[in-house]
Design an enzyme around this catalytic site. Structure first.
Site, PDB file in Angstrom:
ATOM      1  N   CYS A   8     110.108 -24.164  19.475  1.00 13.23           N
ATOM      2  CA  CYS A   8     109.578 -25.259  18.668  1.00 13.23           C
ATOM      3  C   CYS A   8     108.250 -24.908  18.013  1.00 13.23           C
ATOM      4  O   CYS A   8     107.602 -23.921  18.349  1.00 13.23           O
ATOM      5  CB  CYS A   8     109.326 -26.497  19.539  1.00 13.23           C
ATOM      6  SG  CYS A   8     110.724 -27.041  20.496  1.00 13.23           S
ATOM      7  N   GLY A  36     111.605 -23.217  14.354  1.00 10.25           N
ATOM      8  CA  GLY A  36     112.722 -24.075  14.727  1.00 10.25           C
ATOM      9  C   GLY A  36     113.367 -24.690  13.510  1.00 10.25           C
ATOM     10  O   GLY A  36     112.676 -25.263  12.674  1.00 10.25           O
ATOM     11  N   ASN A 114     106.178 -27.750  22.690  1.00 17.21           N
ATOM     12  CA  ASN A 114     106.689 -26.399  22.492  1.00 17.21           C
ATOM     13  C   ASN A 114     106.608 -25.686  23.832  1.00 17.21           C
ATOM     14  O   ASN A 114     105.536 -25.602  24.426  1.00 17.21           O
ATOM     15  CB  ASN A 114     105.857 -25.654  21.447  1.00 17.21           C
ATOM     16  CG  ASN A 114     106.191 -24.175  21.394  1.00 17.21           C
ATOM     17  OD1 ASN A 114     107.333 -23.784  21.615  1.00 17.21           O
ATOM     18  ND2 ASN A 114     105.196 -23.344  21.112  1.00 17.21           N
ATOM     19  N   GLY A 115     107.742 -25.155  24.287  1.00 14.37           N
ATOM     20  CA  GLY A 115     107.736 -24.423  25.550  1.00 14.37           C
ATOM     21  C   GLY A 115     108.903 -24.794  26.424  1.00 14.37           C
ATOM     22  O   GLY A 115     109.884 -25.393  25.987  1.00 14.37           O
ATOM     23  N   TYR A 256     106.938 -10.842  16.736  1.00 21.40           N
ATOM     24  CA  TYR A 256     107.968 -11.432  15.892  1.00 21.40           C
ATOM     25  C   TYR A 256     107.788 -12.904  15.547  1.00 21.40           C
ATOM     26  O   TYR A 256     107.912 -13.290  14.391  1.00 21.40           O
ATOM     27  CB  TYR A 256     109.334 -11.232  16.561  1.00 21.40           C
ATOM     28  CG  TYR A 256     110.489 -11.932  15.881  1.00 21.40           C
ATOM     29  CD1 TYR A 256     110.873 -11.588  14.589  1.00 21.40           C
ATOM     30  CD2 TYR A 256     111.207 -12.934  16.527  1.00 21.40           C
ATOM     31  CE1 TYR A 256     111.932 -12.230  13.959  1.00 21.40           C
ATOM     32  CE2 TYR A 256     112.273 -13.569  15.908  1.00 21.40           C
ATOM     33  CZ  TYR A 256     112.625 -13.218  14.619  1.00 21.40           C
ATOM     34  OH  TYR A 256     113.662 -13.848  14.006  1.00 21.40           O
ATOM     35  N   CYS A 448     109.939 -10.329  29.799  1.00 24.56           N
ATOM     36  CA  CYS A 448     111.256  -9.981  29.260  1.00 24.56           C
ATOM     37  C   CYS A 448     111.438  -8.465  29.153  1.00 24.56           C
ATOM     38  O   CYS A 448     112.555  -7.976  28.983  1.00 24.56           O
ATOM     39  CB  CYS A 448     111.479 -10.645  27.902  1.00 24.56           C
ATOM     40  SG  CYS A 448     110.183 -10.334  26.686  1.00 24.56           S
TER      41      CYS A 448
END
Length: 455
Positions: A8, A36, A114-115, A256, A448
């Site tokens: 978001c 988003g 957001n999250g 990104y 990640c």
């Protein structure tokens, strides 16, 4: 399709003037559209008029598709928040569009988030046991209900927000409108971005500084990890009860997610990507004739690689910005056709050349494989791929749409096997140890890539 997606983007504004801020929120959301594209919403209220004078509109699709002139003319108020959504928790349907709006005994509350909250299910169960009824399936609604319930005994909305935030685990940037106040919160680790801007007698809060500039404001500073900021007629006030020493900023904002013209935690996103490309050139040099990048976020890294290596940089792809959202096309064939429409090759740039192709990531490998195949058909002699992030090996729990391990190509194949799969002459990824070349000593979340989760 073959990219990660942010969950978001949030934007809020409080003005001390008798103006309607919906248009400012609209421009802010358009600037955050990359974060988003599934749904969007705006909530505004008039602090100069009767309490409870709230206007809200939400819809599915892009900001420009949802908010036409008739809708905008009905959004009256000098304080408000907006949201753009890409779902990682909760289905993609209107009931899950934000901002979440509640009308409760103490007043009204609108919340944009957001999250991702990793203990949201636990909190939801507790609230249901206390009689709460949920209309959607998002953790954002859980947070809003929890704050509304805490507000029943708290002395202020800020106190209720602090109480609830102490119980939240995960990454979050929250914006709330409670009749007379705009409140913002950034998670104590700093996983999710949030910044402050100003324009005249108006103050803005946004996921990225580029949104503040797009709304005619001036970027002032980033909200600190663990900071609760309140904007009202009394001015701008901050509370640091939630603050802690440990921080973990999401590295993928710099690789990104964020717009190139944004500044995050004092770091230029564009400059960070150039530094990342330069680090790749030093670590994995190659003999070639041309360096190029996959639009958009691969371009700056390609410029950095070219500058460091001395190999000329050229644009090899034309991006058609007017093609629809490829990742929601209903069939594989339609999605592939849309990708080819969105990125077309400038053939004379690659013909009879040895190419260094820079991209920000490889998730499934399908997109870059198609691009390399197109280059081969156009006469490229060699295609050497350099990726400005390490291989994705682990899921993200903090609001990034990383597929499960079975869909992560780096989790299934070796680097040599991936190189063969995508049809490249060579393949190298950014080393985890080189990520700080991009952002200096900024504490990072790299879970990640390295499985080291901060929460």
């Amino acid at each position: 399709m073959d990219k990660l997606h942010e969950e978001c983007g949030v934007f809020g504004i409080w003005s001390d003037e008798a103006i309607d801020v919906a248009e400012d929120i609209y421009y802010g959301l358009v600037a955050l559209q990359h974060r988003g594209q599934e749904s969007a919403g705006i909530v505004v209220c008039d602090t100069k008029g009767p309490l409870g004078n709230v206007c809200i509109h939400k819809g599915m699709g892009l900001v420009s598709e949802i908010f036409d002139k008739d809708v905008m003319s009905g959004l009256r108020g000098n304080i408000g928040i907006g949201h753009v959504r890409y779902s990682t928790t909760g289905e993609s349907r209107l009931e899950n569009a934000q901002p979440v709006f509640l009308n409760y005994l103490k007043g009204t509350l609108a919340l944009a988030h957001n999250g991702n909250i990793t203990n949201a299910d636990e909190i939801r169960s507790e609230l249901i046991a206390q009689g709460a009824t949920f209309h959607g399936t998002t953790d954002s609604e859980v947070i809003a209900y929890r704050i509304a319930m805490e507000r029943m005994t708290a002395g202020s909305i800020e106190e209720a927000v602090i109480r609830v935030s102490k119980t939240l685990k995960g990454g979050y940037a929250l914006l709330m409108v409670s009749p007379q106040k705009l409140v913002g919160v950034r998670d104590p680790l700093g996983l999710k971005p949030l910044c402050l801007g100003k324009r005249g007698k108006s103050f803005m809060l946004a996921s990225e500084s580029a949104a503040i500039v797009s709304a005619g404001g001036e970027y002032v500073r980033d909200i600190e990890p663990g900071e609760v900021i309140t904007i009202s007629e009394s001015g701008v006030a901050s509370d640091y009860t939630l603050k802690q020493e440990k921080h973990a900023h999401c590295i993928f904002e710099y690789i990104y997610f964020a717009r190139q013209d944004s500044i995050m935690d004092g770091i230029s996103v564009h400059t960070a990507r150039i530094k990342g490309g330069a680090a790749m050139a030093r670590r994995y040099p190659v003999e070639a004739d041309v360096v190029t990048g996959v639009p958009e976020s691969g371009i700056a890294a390609a410029v950095g690689f070219a500058e460091e290596s001395g190999i000329p940089f050229k644009l090899a792809f034309h991006k058609n910005s007017y093609v629809g959202r490829t990742f929601i096309k209903p069939t594989k064939k339609e999605r592939q056709s849309a990708v080819h429409m969105k990125l077309s090759l400038i053939e004379d740039v690659v013909k009879d050349k040895r190419i260094v192709l820079i991209d920000d990531s490889i998730v499934r490998g399908t997109t870059i494989s198609n691009l390399i195949n197109t280059m081969r058909k156009a006469g490229a002699k060699e295609v050497h791929v350099r990726i400005s992030s390490p291989p994705f090996l682990y899921p993200c729990y903090y609001g990034t749409d990383v597929p499960d391990n079975s869909e992560l190509i780096a989790n299934q194949l070796s680097k040599e096997e991936i190189c063969k799969f995508i049809g490249a002459d060579s393949l190298e990824y950014m080393e985890v140890s080189d990520l700080h070349e991009m952002v200096g000593d900024l504490p990072l979340c790299k879970a990640c890539f390295d499985n080291q989760y901060p929460v």
